[in-house]
Scaffold this active site. Structure first.
Site, short mmCIF file in Angstrom:
data_model
loop_
_atom_site.label_atom_id
_atom_site.label_comp_id
_atom_site.label_asym_id
_atom_site.label_seq_id
_atom_site.Cartn_x
_atom_site.Cartn_y
_atom_site.Cartn_z
N HIS C 225 0.80 -1.22 0.00
CA HIS C 225 0.00 0.00 0.00
C HIS C 225 0.83 1.28 0.00
O HIS C 225 0.58 2.17 -0.80
CB HIS C 225 -1.05 0.04 1.11
CG HIS C 225 -2.02 1.15 0.84
ND1 HIS C 225 -3.01 1.06 -0.10
CD2 HIS C 225 -2.06 2.42 1.27
CE1 HIS C 225 -3.63 2.20 -0.20
NE2 HIS C 225 -3.08 3.05 0.62
N TYR C 229 1.63 5.31 -2.21
CA TYR C 229 2.01 6.67 -1.81
C TYR C 229 3.37 7.05 -2.37
O TYR C 229 3.65 8.23 -2.59
CB TYR C 229 1.95 6.81 -0.29
CG TYR C 229 0.52 6.73 0.19
CD1 TYR C 229 -0.35 7.78 -0.05
CD2 TYR C 229 0.03 5.58 0.79
CE1 TYR C 229 -1.67 7.70 0.31
CE2 TYR C 229 -1.30 5.49 1.16
CZ TYR C 229 -2.14 6.55 0.92
OH TYR C 229 -3.46 6.46 1.27
N HIS C 376 -10.16 0.91 -9.88
CA HIS C 376 -9.76 1.90 -8.89
C HIS C 376 -8.31 2.35 -9.07
O HIS C 376 -8.02 3.54 -9.14
CB HIS C 376 -9.96 1.34 -7.48
CG HIS C 376 -9.16 2.04 -6.43
ND1 HIS C 376 -9.45 3.32 -6.02
CD2 HIS C 376 -8.06 1.67 -5.74
CE1 HIS C 376 -8.57 3.70 -5.11
NE2 HIS C 376 -7.72 2.71 -4.92
N PHE C 377 -7.38 1.39 -9.15
CA PHE C 377 -5.99 1.86 -9.12
C PHE C 377 -5.53 2.42 -10.46
O PHE C 377 -4.48 3.04 -10.53
CB PHE C 377 -5.03 0.83 -8.52
CG PHE C 377 -4.82 -0.45 -9.25
CD1 PHE C 377 -4.22 -0.48 -10.49
CD2 PHE C 377 -5.17 -1.66 -8.67
CE1 PHE C 377 -3.99 -1.68 -11.15
CE2 PHE C 377 -4.95 -2.86 -9.31
CZ PHE C 377 -4.36 -2.86 -10.56
N HIS C 378 -6.34 2.23 -11.50
CA HIS C 378 -6.02 2.99 -12.71
C HIS C 378 -6.37 4.47 -12.53
O HIS C 378 -5.83 5.32 -13.24
CB HIS C 378 -6.71 2.41 -13.94
CG HIS C 378 -5.95 1.24 -14.53
ND1 HIS C 378 -6.00 -0.02 -14.00
CD2 HIS C 378 -5.09 1.16 -15.57
CE1 HIS C 378 -5.22 -0.83 -14.70
NE2 HIS C 378 -4.65 -0.14 -15.66
N ARG C 440 -11.10 -9.79 -11.05
CA ARG C 440 -9.93 -9.16 -11.67
C ARG C 440 -9.00 -10.26 -12.16
O ARG C 440 -9.22 -11.43 -11.90
CB ARG C 440 -9.22 -8.26 -10.66
CG ARG C 440 -8.57 -9.04 -9.54
CD ARG C 440 -7.98 -8.16 -8.45
NE ARG C 440 -6.78 -7.44 -8.88
CZ ARG C 440 -5.90 -6.88 -8.03
NH1 ARG C 440 -6.09 -6.98 -6.73
NH2 ARG C 440 -4.85 -6.23 -8.46
N ARG C 441 -7.95 -9.88 -12.88
CA ARG C 441 -6.86 -10.79 -13.25
C ARG C 441 -7.36 -12.03 -13.98
O ARG C 441 -6.81 -13.11 -13.82
CB ARG C 441 -6.11 -11.26 -12.01
CG ARG C 441 -5.71 -10.16 -11.09
CD ARG C 441 -4.84 -10.63 -9.98
NE ARG C 441 -3.77 -9.67 -9.80
CZ ARG C 441 -2.85 -9.73 -8.88
NH1 ARG C 441 -2.82 -10.72 -8.06
NH2 ARG C 441 -1.93 -8.80 -8.80
#
Lengths: 162, 46, 550
Positions: C225, C229, C376-378, C440-441
């Site tokens: 995680h 950041y 989300h993480f895109h 996913r994946r």
């Protein structure tokens, strides 16, 4: 110099910080009440097994549905392996409360029972456990949601409530 | 913490900022809330 | 502070090398994006790529490793080298140390790339054991991480030298943010370093027979995680320290900017269990604690939203913007450097909303391991971060090369908007289909359980992904055309450091002191992770032999 130092927090920004904290407190309360008062819970350690022998010894040597209280309470022992769930077909009556015990004998897998909150990481050596009650008839797929090798995409099973 | 009014035109009230952020918060509540309701609709797990 | 210090050609070249590898990585990694997206839409091109690329999963591994790990790390270390030396107005204290770090990263990249390209490491960028990659994959990743540490040490030595030359002077904000990024990164990567060195390397080399996959996950997410950041903070450095100037204004609050960075140092790491909510081997109570800590790290991002938007409002009003929201139109949208960062910020609003949803303990059951998560993480790494980096590139590449941007602002703006539009379509579709239960994946075209109601969304995944591919290659083209131009207009670009509305010297001392914050960081880490790490390590069972299953 020191006497001139200060944080300079704009009054609007102060209100924004208050609002942000308030919002997080509301969300946290909603999550906590759902989790600890109503039972929308995440998995917690249940048991550990030896992935090298789990398919031949113990409850996963004979995976499947166990009836504890007919029509009411069941346990489902499911073994995940590349690239199938054992068993891959389960049938339970309407009203059944089913506790899933899932583990893997090889690599990591996922276990997501569609349209329920059963969603677990299946980790070799660990037992993933969650419970669900089926109030309505229907068919739920349980699919592997973690990449587990070449034929990961075909790994799923079916649970029928009738 | 004391407020400082050190320079003339540099001080302004970020009201537009607040409007944008309030729209953001409303969207956040709406979208987060909708997923939370999906959770509630799918039944307990213990 | 050395008077009249100018960043030298050699230093610019050194930073440029970072960018070169970053752009090569993202160019290759992004080749696979549309292949995955189109596969979801029903058009599987992977069979035509054999034997060059074996499978969807090999492509997905390359996509994740090259984009999320390599592109970001090279771009960030390069960019932060500049914020360090330019901000401090002095050269690197030990340039050779930084060169060693950089070339170690390059060697690591090559060592990781070889097994991955040979389909010997198709384990995705999370490489969960006991799926076993060739040992060189783990070794290469280790070299990349250690190389980035060494570059970070080079920054610390440089800062330390500057501090002795400049007692009592506020650390320039961009330098300060960069240093925090690197320090946080070195705490964070202790997890994955431990995972690889104590478990994955000896196991893949055949020295031990098995791994403990649960402990490995705990180590991995200790890093996983804060990795987010590590990507995000350099974008924040630009949003706080540069964007206000680029937009024509000043930073709204220097002290709150610094306060936010300190909170990120403090709170970025001790919350990894929120990636493990559905793990069987982590107690629910610890998961809940990390949920609370994850909520708390939302605050510095909320602070950032306010400070950055208020700085933009200040800029827009100075440019003549009137009314409650009229200043938005008055911002220099025609400048791709600015528009990229503004659009990145807009997408990040939705990244934040998705993030707080993921973090919400039991709510995570709805979305865990579904297509929602890459959706989300895109919005975070591929929008807030990558789109900002694209905007940064549009002044940084001209600055480093002395050559005017190879295309007009208009063309660069089309690039930026193309990426934005593709991302909106792609990520929205991924979120929706994830809520409906799509994993996913997974190459969904091969999955036998796809209900009809997913197909419209999967089509949008394909369309969005293809548009993003066009946007990415426009970016690669613009950077390459600028860097390798033979006939170019020479330019002298100024590094866009924003002034703050208040003099940074008025920022309280405690916001420029490292020791208390470092102690706090270690203490919080020990509280949040110590007992569980002790428990999991003392009950370690290296009994999962695993293997190559692709």
């Amino acid at each position: 110099m020191t006497d001139k130092q200060s944080m300079h927090i704009d009054p609007y920004e102060k209100n924004w910080i208050r609002l942000s904290i308030g919002l997080l407190v509301v969300f946290a309360t909603a999550v906590t009440v759902a989790g600890f008062a109503f039972g929308f819970q995440v998995p917690t350690p249940e048991d550990r097994v030896d992935p090298r022998t789990v398919a031949t010894e113990g409850p996963w040597a004979d995976p499947g549905l166990r009836e504890l209280v007919p029509g009411k309470k069941y346990e489902a022992y499911i073994l995940a392996q590349t690239w199938a769930f054992l068993p891959n077909e389960i049938t339970v009556p309407v009203g059944a409360e089913v506790t899933f015990y899932v583990t893997s004998k090889d690599v990591q897998h996922g276990f997501k029972l569609q349209d329920t909150n059963i969603n677990m990481q299946i980790v070799p050596g660990q037992v993933s456990k969650l419970t669900v009650t089926f109030d309505e008839p229907g068919v739920h797929n349980f699919i592997c949601t973690e990449y587990c090798g070449a034929a990961h995409a075909i790994m799923f099973g079916t649970l029928t409530v009738e | 913490m004391k407020e400082q009014k050190n320079s003339e035109t540099d001080e302004f009230e970020p009201k537009g900022t607040m409007v944008i952020l309030l729209i953001f918060v409303l969207t956040l509540i709406l979208l987060w809330g909708s997923v939370y309701l999906i959770l509630l609709s799918r039944g307990v797990t213990v | 502070m050395l008077a009249n210090y100018e960043v030298s050609q050699a230093e610019k070249k050194f930073i440029g090398w970072h960018l070169l590898f970053a752009v090569i990585a993202v160019a290759i990694g992004s080749l696979f994006g549309p292949l995955q997206a189109l596969e979801h839409a029903g058009l599987d091109l992977y069979p035509y790529l054999q034997p060059l690329f074996a499978s969807y999963y090999q492509g997905l591994t390359l996509h994740g490793v090259l984009n999320a790990l390599v592109f970001t790390t090279f771009f960030i270390t390069g960019f932060l080298t500049l914020t360090t030396i330019y901000g401090l107005k002095r050269p690197l204290r030990y340039p050779k140390l930084n060169a060693v770090g950089f070339w170690m990263m390059v060697v690591g990249l090559v060592v990781t790339a070889i097994p991955t390209l040979l389909d010997q490491a198709s384990v995705l960028y999370t490489f969960y054991p006991p799926m076993k990659a060739h040992w060189s994959f783990y070794l290469g990743l280790t070299l990349v991480v250690v190389g980035s540490w060494i570059e970070g040490w080079g920054f610390y030595f440089t800062y330390y030298a500057w501090r002795k030359e400049n007692p009592g002077v506020r650390t320039p904000l961009t330098t300060f943010g960069g240093l925090i990024t690197m320090v946080m990164w070195q705490f964070a990567t202790l997890g994955v370093a431990t995972e690889i060195l104590t478990m994955l390397l000896p196991w893949s080399l055949g020295l031990i027979e098995g791994t403990d996959p649960q402990l490995a996950r705990t180590y991995f997410w200790f890093t996983g995680h804060p990795l987010v950041y590590f990507w995000l903070l350099p974008a924040y450095v630009s949003w706080y320290g540069m964007l206000p100037k680029q937009a024509g204004g000043k930073l709204f609050s220097d002290s709150l900017a610094r306060f936010a960075f300190w909170l990120f140092l403090l709170l970025s790491v001790p919350l990894g269990f929120h990636h493990q909510y559905v793990d069987p081997g982590v107690p629910a109570g610890w998961k809940f604690l990390h949920a609370v800590l994850t909520y708390s790290v939302f605050l510095p991002s909320m602070l950032t939203a306010f400070t950055v938007i208020a700085s933009l409002e200040y800029a827009g009003r100075k440019r003549g913007g009137k009314g409650l929201l009229g200043w938005i139109r008055a911002l220099p949208w025609a400048d791709p450097v600015v528009s990229a960062q503004l659009l990145a910020g807009i997408l990040f609003f939705f990244g934040g909303i998705g993030g707080i949803t993921n973090a919400s303990y039991n709510v995570n059951l709805v979305v865990h391991n579904t297509a929602w998560v890459p959706g989300h993480f895109h919005l975070t790494v591929a929008s807030a971060v990558t789109l900002s980096f694209m905007g940064i590139s549009y002044w940084l590449v001209p600055y480093l090369t002395g050559k005017k941007l190879g295309v007009s602002n208009k063309v660069a703006n089309i690039q930026v908007w193309t990426w934005f539009v593709g991302m909106v379509i792609f990520s929205n579709a991924m979120h929706v289909v994830g809520l409906l239960g799509a994993p996913r994946r997974t190459p969904l075209g091969l999955a036998p359980y796809i209900p009809e109601e997913w197909s419209g969304h999967l089509l949008r995944v394909g369309i969005g992904g293809t548009i993003m591919f066009v946007g990415m290659y426009m970016y690669v083209y613009i950077v390459a055309k600028t860097a390798w131009a033979k006939n170019y207009e020479p330019v002298e670009i100024e590094v866009p450091l924003a002034d703050s509305i208040h003099d940074p010297q008025e920022t309280p001392d405690w916001l420029d002191k490292w020791v208390p914050w470092l102690i706090g960081t270690v203490a919080l880490l020990l509280i949040a992770y110590g007992p569980q790490l002790f428990d999991q390590i003392s009950n370690i069972a290296l009994n999962a032999p695993g293997g190559k299953v692709w």
